[in-house]
Design a protein around this motif. Sequence first.
Motif, mmCIF file in Angstrom:
data_model
loop_
_atom_site.group_PDB
_atom_site.id
_atom_site.type_symbol
_atom_site.label_atom_id
_atom_site.label_comp_id
_atom_site.label_asym_id
_atom_site.label_seq_id
_atom_site.Cartn_x
_atom_site.Cartn_y
_atom_site.Cartn_z
ATOM 1 N N ASP A 177 0.838 -1.204 0.000
ATOM 2 C CA ASP A 177 0.000 0.000 0.000
ATOM 3 C C ASP A 177 0.874 1.255 0.000
ATOM 4 O O ASP A 177 0.556 2.251 -0.662
ATOM 5 N N LEU A 178 1.962 1.211 0.743
ATOM 6 C CA LEU A 178 2.887 2.346 0.778
ATOM 7 C C LEU A 178 3.537 2.568 -0.590
ATOM 8 O O LEU A 178 3.695 3.705 -1.037
ATOM 9 N N LEU A 179 3.902 1.479 -1.254
ATOM 10 C CA LEU A 179 4.506 1.595 -2.582
ATOM 11 C C LEU A 179 3.518 2.149 -3.600
ATOM 12 O O LEU A 179 3.904 2.923 -4.492
ATOM 13 N N ALA A 180 2.270 1.752 -3.470
ATOM 14 C CA ALA A 180 1.259 2.193 -4.436
ATOM 15 C C ALA A 180 0.745 3.597 -4.135
ATOM 16 O O ALA A 180 0.091 4.216 -4.974
ATOM 17 N N GLY A 181 1.054 4.115 -2.947
ATOM 18 C CA GLY A 181 0.548 5.426 -2.550
ATOM 19 C C GLY A 181 1.513 6.559 -2.857
ATOM 20 O O GLY A 181 2.545 6.373 -3.504
ATOM 21 N N GLU A 182 1.169 7.719 -2.351
ATOM 22 C CA GLU A 182 1.972 8.927 -2.590
ATOM 23 C C GLU A 182 2.940 9.151 -1.433
ATOM 24 O O GLU A 182 2.825 10.115 -0.682
ATOM 25 N N ARG A 183 3.874 8.267 -1.305
ATOM 26 C CA ARG A 183 4.862 8.375 -0.231
ATOM 27 C C ARG A 183 6.210 8.828 -0.790
ATOM 28 O O ARG A 183 6.484 8.705 -1.980
ATOM 29 N N GLY A 184 7.077 9.309 0.110
ATOM 30 C CA GLY A 184 8.401 9.751 -0.303
ATOM 31 C C GLY A 184 9.273 8.580 -0.735
ATOM 32 O O GLY A 184 9.018 7.422 -0.370
ATOM 33 N N GLU A 185 10.322 8.900 -1.482
ATOM 34 C CA GLU A 185 11.214 7.860 -1.995
ATOM 35 C C GLU A 185 11.939 7.125 -0.875
ATOM 36 O O GLU A 185 12.222 5.932 -0.999
ATOM 37 N N ASP A 186 12.263 7.818 0.215
ATOM 38 C CA ASP A 186 12.973 7.156 1.321
ATOM 39 C C ASP A 186 12.135 6.030 1.909
ATOM 40 O O ASP A 186 12.649 4.941 2.192
ATOM 41 N N ILE A 187 10.846 6.288 2.090
ATOM 42 C CA ILE A 187 9.961 5.252 2.622
ATOM 43 C C ILE A 187 9.826 4.111 1.617
ATOM 44 O O ILE A 187 9.889 2.926 1.984
ATOM 45 N N LYS A 188 9.656 4.451 0.359
ATOM 46 C CA LYS A 188 9.509 3.406 -0.660
ATOM 47 C C LYS A 188 10.776 2.564 -0.783
ATOM 48 O O LYS A 188 10.710 1.349 -1.002
ATOM 49 N N ASP A 189 11.928 3.205 -0.630
ATOM 50 C CA ASP A 189 13.190 2.459 -0.665
ATOM 51 C C ASP A 189 13.272 1.486 0.512
ATOM 52 O O ASP A 189 13.673 0.327 0.342
ATOM 53 N N ALA A 190 12.885 1.955 1.699
ATOM 54 C CA ALA A 190 12.931 1.106 2.892
ATOM 55 C C ALA A 190 11.984 -0.082 2.755
ATOM 56 O O ALA A 190 12.328 -1.222 3.095
ATOM 57 N N SER B 257 -0.317 -4.127 -13.428
ATOM 58 C CA SER B 257 -1.177 -2.938 -13.369
ATOM 59 C C SER B 257 -0.402 -1.655 -13.655
ATOM 60 O O SER B 257 -0.992 -0.572 -13.661
ATOM 61 N N GLY B 258 0.898 -1.783 -13.827
ATOM 62 C CA GLY B 258 1.724 -0.614 -14.130
ATOM 63 C C GLY B 258 2.093 0.224 -12.919
ATOM 64 O O GLY B 258 2.489 1.379 -13.061
ATOM 65 N N VAL B 259 1.968 -0.354 -11.724
ATOM 66 C CA VAL B 259 2.272 0.384 -10.493
ATOM 67 C C VAL B 259 3.726 0.123 -10.072
ATOM 68 O O VAL B 259 4.101 -1.025 -9.834
ATOM 69 N N GLU B 260 4.527 1.195 -10.013
ATOM 70 C CA GLU B 260 5.925 1.078 -9.564
ATOM 71 C C GLU B 260 6.609 -0.124 -10.226
ATOM 72 O O GLU B 260 7.219 -0.983 -9.563
ATOM 73 N N ARG B 261 6.572 -0.179 -11.537
ATOM 74 C CA ARG B 261 7.030 -1.377 -12.249
ATOM 75 C C ARG B 261 8.506 -1.697 -11.992
ATOM 76 O O ARG B 261 8.870 -2.863 -11.854
ATOM 77 N N ALA C 278 3.226 -12.758 -5.405
ATOM 78 C CA ALA C 278 1.887 -12.656 -6.003
ATOM 79 C C ALA C 278 1.441 -11.199 -6.133
ATOM 80 O O ALA C 278 0.977 -10.759 -7.195
ATOM 81 N N ARG C 279 1.599 -10.422 -5.058
ATOM 82 C CA ARG C 279 1.174 -9.013 -5.111
ATOM 83 C C ARG C 279 2.077 -8.203 -6.034
ATOM 84 O O ARG C 279 1.608 -7.293 -6.722
ATOM 85 N N ALA C 280 3.368 -8.526 -6.043
ATOM 86 C CA ALA C 280 4.300 -7.809 -6.914
ATOM 87 C C ALA C 280 3.949 -8.050 -8.382
ATOM 88 O O ALA C 280 4.009 -7.126 -9.208
ATOM 89 N N LEU C 281 3.573 -9.256 -8.731
ATOM 90 C CA LEU C 281 3.164 -9.554 -10.099
ATOM 91 C C LEU C 281 1.910 -8.773 -10.475
ATOM 92 O O LEU C 281 1.814 -8.217 -11.574
ATOM 93 N N THR C 282 0.959 -8.720 -9.551
ATOM 94 C CA THR C 282 -0.295 -8.000 -9.807
ATOM 95 C C THR C 282 -0.037 -6.517 -10.043
ATOM 96 O O THR C 282 -0.567 -5.919 -10.993
ATOM 97 N N LEU C 283 0.774 -5.914 -9.189
ATOM 98 C CA LEU C 283 1.061 -4.484 -9.332
ATOM 99 C C LEU C 283 1.896 -4.203 -10.575
ATOM 100 O O LEU C 283 1.707 -3.186 -11.244
#
Length: 276
Positions: free
Chosen positions: A128-141, A163-167, A155-160
Amino acid sequence: MKKLIDFDGLFDEKLGEYMRMNAGKYTEKQWESIIPKLYKQFGDTYIAKAGNTPKGYYAGMDDDALVSTLVRHIEEGVPVSDFLCRELEGRGCPDALLALLASENEELVTLAVNLAGENVRAFPAYFDLLAGERGEDIKDAVSEQLKNGADAAKARALTLYESGVERERMLEILSRCKERDDRIFEILLREFRTGDEVPMHASYLAAYGDERALPVLLEYIDRDDINYLEYQELKYAIEALGGEYTRPRDFSEDGYYQEIVAQSQLPVDPEKKTDA
C-alpha cells in the motif's frame, strides 16, 4: 502511562563518567569495541529513575503501551533507545506496530518499517505504501524488506507490475525470488530486451540467477553500440550466471569510460585501453 525515559541520555552520562575515570587507558579503536559492550551491560543495569533495568522497563509493557511509547518518543523528540527497538522487534510485528505504517508522520513510518522488517504480516501495508503517494525514502525502505521476503511478496508484486504500479520496484522485488517461476523469468527477459535501462535490467537477470538468460546477454554484450557502463553490468551479469565473455573491447573513446578514468585520477595507459 509509564514515564518517558531517555535511556540513551542516561547511558551517555554514565559513559562520560567511565571514560573520564579511564582516560588514557584505551586507544580510540579499543573504545569503539568497548562502548557497545558497555551499552549491552547497561540494558541489564537497575536504573532508579525507571524502577527497573532498561530492558525490563520495556519488557513489562504490553504491545499497545510499547508502541504508544515509541510514538511519544518521536513526537516529543526524545531519542529512541535500542532497548525499545529490540523489545518491539521481538514481539513479532504486533497490530499496534502495523497501524503505524498508515501514519502521516514519515519518521514514524520509516521506523515502523525497520522494526517490522520482513515479517509477512506487514507486506500488505508495504505494498500500500509503494502504491501510494509516499516519499522515496519510505519506498526504498519498504522495497528492501520486500526484496528480503520476495517469494512471499511475489503474487502481489506480479499483480502491481501488470497494473503498471511502480514497475521498476516490482521488477527488483521479483528478481529476488528464489523459487523458479517462468512468469518472472519471461518478464525480466522481456524488460531487458525492450527496456531502456540496460544495466539495471541486466542486474535483475543476474539477481534472479536463471542461466537461460545467458544467450540473450551474450548476444547483447557483443553489440558495438553499447557504452562502457552497459558493458560492465552485462559482463557482471554473464559471470554471475556462470558464463564468460572474452572478446577484447576498446572503450577509450566512450564518454563514461573517460569520466571514470578522470575521476580515478589515474593516467591512461595506452596498453590497457581494452577491457577483456
